[in-house]
Design an enzyme around this catalytic site. Structure first.
Site, short mmCIF file in Angstrom:
data_model
loop_
_atom_site.label_atom_id
_atom_site.label_comp_id
_atom_site.label_asym_id
_atom_site.label_seq_id
_atom_site.Cartn_x
_atom_site.Cartn_y
_atom_site.Cartn_z
N CYS A 9 1.25 13.18 7.30
CA CYS A 9 1.06 14.66 8.04
C CYS A 9 1.58 14.31 9.64
O CYS A 9 2.19 15.15 10.23
CB CYS A 9 -0.63 14.88 8.41
SG CYS A 9 -1.09 15.77 6.59
N HIS A 65 -0.52 19.35 3.56
CA HIS A 65 -1.24 18.12 2.91
C HIS A 65 -1.77 18.40 1.50
O HIS A 65 -2.78 19.27 1.44
CB HIS A 65 -2.44 17.36 3.82
CG HIS A 65 -2.80 16.45 3.15
ND1 HIS A 65 -2.53 15.04 3.52
CD2 HIS A 65 -4.04 16.13 2.29
CE1 HIS A 65 -3.23 14.27 2.91
NE2 HIS A 65 -3.74 14.61 2.01
N THR A 117 0.21 4.48 -2.50
CA THR A 117 -0.46 3.82 -1.25
C THR A 117 -0.81 4.89 -0.34
O THR A 117 -1.67 4.85 0.48
CB THR A 117 0.23 2.53 -0.67
OG1 THR A 117 1.57 3.18 -0.52
CG2 THR A 117 0.42 1.62 -1.81
N HIS A 132 -0.54 11.27 0.54
CA HIS A 132 -0.04 12.71 0.73
C HIS A 132 1.26 12.63 -0.06
O HIS A 132 2.17 11.73 -0.22
CB HIS A 132 0.52 12.45 1.93
CG HIS A 132 1.23 13.71 2.64
ND1 HIS A 132 0.50 14.58 3.77
CD2 HIS A 132 2.20 14.64 2.30
CE1 HIS A 132 1.47 15.52 4.25
NE2 HIS A 132 2.21 15.75 3.21
N HIS A 135 4.64 12.58 -2.08
CA HIS A 135 5.89 12.29 -1.82
C HIS A 135 6.72 12.03 -2.92
O HIS A 135 6.24 11.49 -3.86
CB HIS A 135 6.02 11.11 -0.63
CG HIS A 135 5.06 9.94 -1.02
ND1 HIS A 135 3.66 9.82 -1.00
CD2 HIS A 135 5.31 8.78 -1.75
CE1 HIS A 135 3.23 8.73 -1.46
NE2 HIS A 135 4.47 8.11 -2.05
P1 5GP Z 1 3.70 4.91 -2.32
O1 5GP Z 1 3.44 3.74 -2.64
O2 5GP Z 1 2.36 5.76 -1.85
O3 5GP Z 1 4.46 5.81 -3.50
O4 5GP Z 1 4.58 5.13 -1.20
C1 5GP Z 1 4.48 5.00 0.18
C2 5GP Z 1 5.63 4.78 0.76
O5 5GP Z 1 5.41 5.02 2.18
C3 5GP Z 1 5.90 3.28 0.67
O6 5GP Z 1 7.37 3.12 0.33
C4 5GP Z 1 6.01 2.91 2.31
O7 5GP Z 1 7.01 1.87 2.86
C5 5GP Z 1 6.17 4.20 2.91
N1 5GP Z 1 5.55 4.09 4.14
C6 5GP Z 1 4.16 3.85 4.60
N2 5GP Z 1 4.14 3.88 5.83
C7 5GP Z 1 5.24 4.66 6.44
C8 5GP Z 1 5.57 5.02 7.68
O8 5GP Z 1 4.82 5.14 8.73
N3 5GP Z 1 6.87 5.23 7.78
C9 5GP Z 1 7.56 5.60 7.05
N4 5GP Z 1 8.88 5.74 7.21
N5 5GP Z 1 7.31 5.14 5.81
C10 5GP Z 1 6.11 4.77 5.34
ZN ZN Z 2 -1.20 14.36 4.80
#
Ligand code: 5GP
Ligand code: ZN
Length: 115
Positions: free
Chosen positions: A7, A46, A96, A99, A101
């Site tokens: 967010c 969100h 992780t 939100h 994505h």
């Molecule tokens: P998930 O594991 O939830 O599918 O993916 C979360 C992704 O968000 C991870 O690949 C991580 O590297 C990325 N990520 C987490 N925090 C940030 C941030 O503050 N900025 C950016 N650009 N990516 C982030």
């Molecule tokens: Zn969010």
């Protein structure tokens, strides 16, 4: 939502490398790229995961899948060789950031099955 990093990225409170933006969606480079191209596509609104799309967000879901992901992939030069789109859901899905994505990964060969 308070304390949601994505967010804050959508609201430009946290800087990111934005590659696409419209009224409802923003796409930016992953902080820890797992491939030469690693972009995250998120709704600005969100929602926790695809489980939250529901009927009221059908237009948004279609926009992300039918318009934004193909446009970003093409703009990133991935359409000729291919790419992967992933959305992780919940604990066993490896999510992780809570939100919604979509990861767009490309620029190298992908393995299947994923780990
Ligand atoms: P998930 O594991 O939830 O599918 O993916 C979360 C992704 O968000 C991870 O690949 C991580 O590297 C990325 N990520 C987490 N925090 C940030 C941030 O503050 N900025 C950016 N650009 N990516 C982030
Ligand atoms: Zn969010």
């Amino acid at each position: 939502m308070a304390d949601c990093v994505f967010c804050k990225i959508a609201e430009r409170e946290i800087p990111s490398a934005v590659v696409y933006e419209d009224e409802d969606v923003i796409a930016f480079r992953d902080l820890e790229p797992q491939a030469p191209v690693h972009v995250l596509v998120i709704p600005k609104k969100h929602l926790e995961s695809v489980l939250d799309f529901g009927k009221e967000n059908k237009v948004l879901a279609a926009h992300i899948l039918a318009d934004v992901i193909p446009e970003v992939a093409k703009a990133q030069g991935l359409s000729a060789k291919g790419f992967r789109v992933v959305t992780n859901v919940g604990e066993e899905g490896g999510q992780t950031v809570k939100h919604l994505h979509f990861h767009i990964l490309g620029g190298r060969s992908m393995q299947w099955p994923p780990g």
